[in-house]
Design a protein around this motif. Sequence first.
Motif, short mmCIF file in Angstrom:
data_model
loop_
_atom_site.label_atom_id
_atom_site.label_comp_id
_atom_site.label_asym_id
_atom_site.label_seq_id
_atom_site.Cartn_x
_atom_site.Cartn_y
_atom_site.Cartn_z
N ILE A 4 12.94 -16.01 15.32
CA ILE A 4 13.73 -14.98 14.64
C ILE A 4 14.45 -14.17 15.71
O ILE A 4 13.82 -13.52 16.54
CB ILE A 4 12.83 -14.06 13.78
CG1 ILE A 4 12.14 -14.88 12.69
CG2 ILE A 4 13.66 -12.92 13.19
CD1 ILE A 4 11.14 -14.09 11.86
N ARG A 5 15.77 -14.26 15.69
CA ARG A 5 16.58 -13.50 16.65
C ARG A 5 16.97 -12.17 16.02
O ARG A 5 17.43 -12.13 14.88
CB ARG A 5 17.81 -14.29 17.05
CG ARG A 5 17.47 -15.49 17.92
CD ARG A 5 18.72 -16.07 18.53
NE ARG A 5 18.40 -17.16 19.43
CZ ARG A 5 18.20 -17.02 20.75
NH1 ARG A 5 18.27 -15.83 21.30
NH2 ARG A 5 17.92 -18.06 21.50
N LEU A 19 4.53 -13.29 18.07
CA LEU A 19 3.61 -12.56 17.20
C LEU A 19 3.09 -13.48 16.11
O LEU A 19 3.87 -13.94 15.26
CB LEU A 19 4.30 -11.34 16.59
CG LEU A 19 4.78 -10.28 17.60
CD1 LEU A 19 5.58 -9.20 16.88
CD2 LEU A 19 3.60 -9.69 18.35
N PHE A 20 1.82 -13.81 16.18
CA PHE A 20 1.17 -14.66 15.19
C PHE A 20 1.86 -16.01 15.03
O PHE A 20 1.96 -16.54 13.93
CB PHE A 20 1.02 -13.93 13.85
CG PHE A 20 0.20 -12.68 13.97
CD1 PHE A 20 -1.18 -12.74 13.91
CD2 PHE A 20 0.81 -11.44 14.15
CE1 PHE A 20 -1.96 -11.59 14.04
CE2 PHE A 20 0.05 -10.29 14.28
CZ PHE A 20 -1.34 -10.36 14.22
N GLY A 21 2.38 -16.55 16.13
CA GLY A 21 3.01 -17.86 16.10
C GLY A 21 4.48 -17.87 15.74
O GLY A 21 5.08 -18.94 15.62
N VAL A 22 5.06 -16.70 15.57
CA VAL A 22 6.50 -16.57 15.30
C VAL A 22 7.13 -15.94 16.53
O VAL A 22 6.67 -14.90 17.00
CB VAL A 22 6.77 -15.71 14.05
CG1 VAL A 22 8.25 -15.52 13.83
CG2 VAL A 22 6.10 -16.31 12.83
N LEU A 23 8.17 -16.57 17.03
CA LEU A 23 8.84 -16.08 18.23
C LEU A 23 10.00 -15.18 17.85
O LEU A 23 10.94 -15.61 17.18
CB LEU A 23 9.34 -17.25 19.08
CG LEU A 23 9.97 -16.89 20.42
CD1 LEU A 23 8.97 -16.14 21.31
CD2 LEU A 23 10.46 -18.13 21.12
N PHE A 24 9.90 -13.91 18.25
CA PHE A 24 10.97 -12.95 18.05
C PHE A 24 11.74 -12.87 19.36
O PHE A 24 11.15 -12.66 20.42
CB PHE A 24 10.41 -11.58 17.68
CG PHE A 24 9.78 -11.54 16.33
CD1 PHE A 24 10.50 -11.14 15.22
CD2 PHE A 24 8.44 -11.89 16.16
CE1 PHE A 24 9.92 -11.10 13.97
CE2 PHE A 24 7.85 -11.86 14.91
CZ PHE A 24 8.59 -11.47 13.80
N ALA A 25 13.06 -13.06 19.30
CA ALA A 25 13.88 -13.07 20.51
C ALA A 25 15.15 -12.27 20.30
O ALA A 25 15.72 -12.26 19.21
CB ALA A 25 14.23 -14.50 20.89
#
Length: 112
Positions: A4-5, A19-25
């Motif tokens: 998630i950008r 965070l919990f296997g989700v990549l925030f970029a």
Amino acid sequence: MKVIRNNIIPFGRYGAINLFGVLFAKPTMTLTREVINHEKIHTRQMRELLYLPFYLLYVAEWCIRVIKNRGSLHRSYHEISFEQEAYRHGSDPDYLSRRKPFAQWRNHSTVQ
């Protein structure tokens, strides 16, 4: 891995956070294969520790290292066992296929 950008998470100067296997970029962050693999290693660490204990141990280890390193936040971050493993093997795309459970606590040395 879901990416998630956005301009909100991660905070500050960081380009990405898992965070919990989700990549925030951040939109400007270049997500190389090495960065993605590094974050996949963190996801594996999170899963085997059932997520919440991963975060508790991560923060506790970081705090202890900040005290040990007399306030050096950057050095302390790089000395966290979870980061040591992810940085050491981030460039190896096959690492997760042969990774042993709890590898972050097996035979590690400082990576800068």
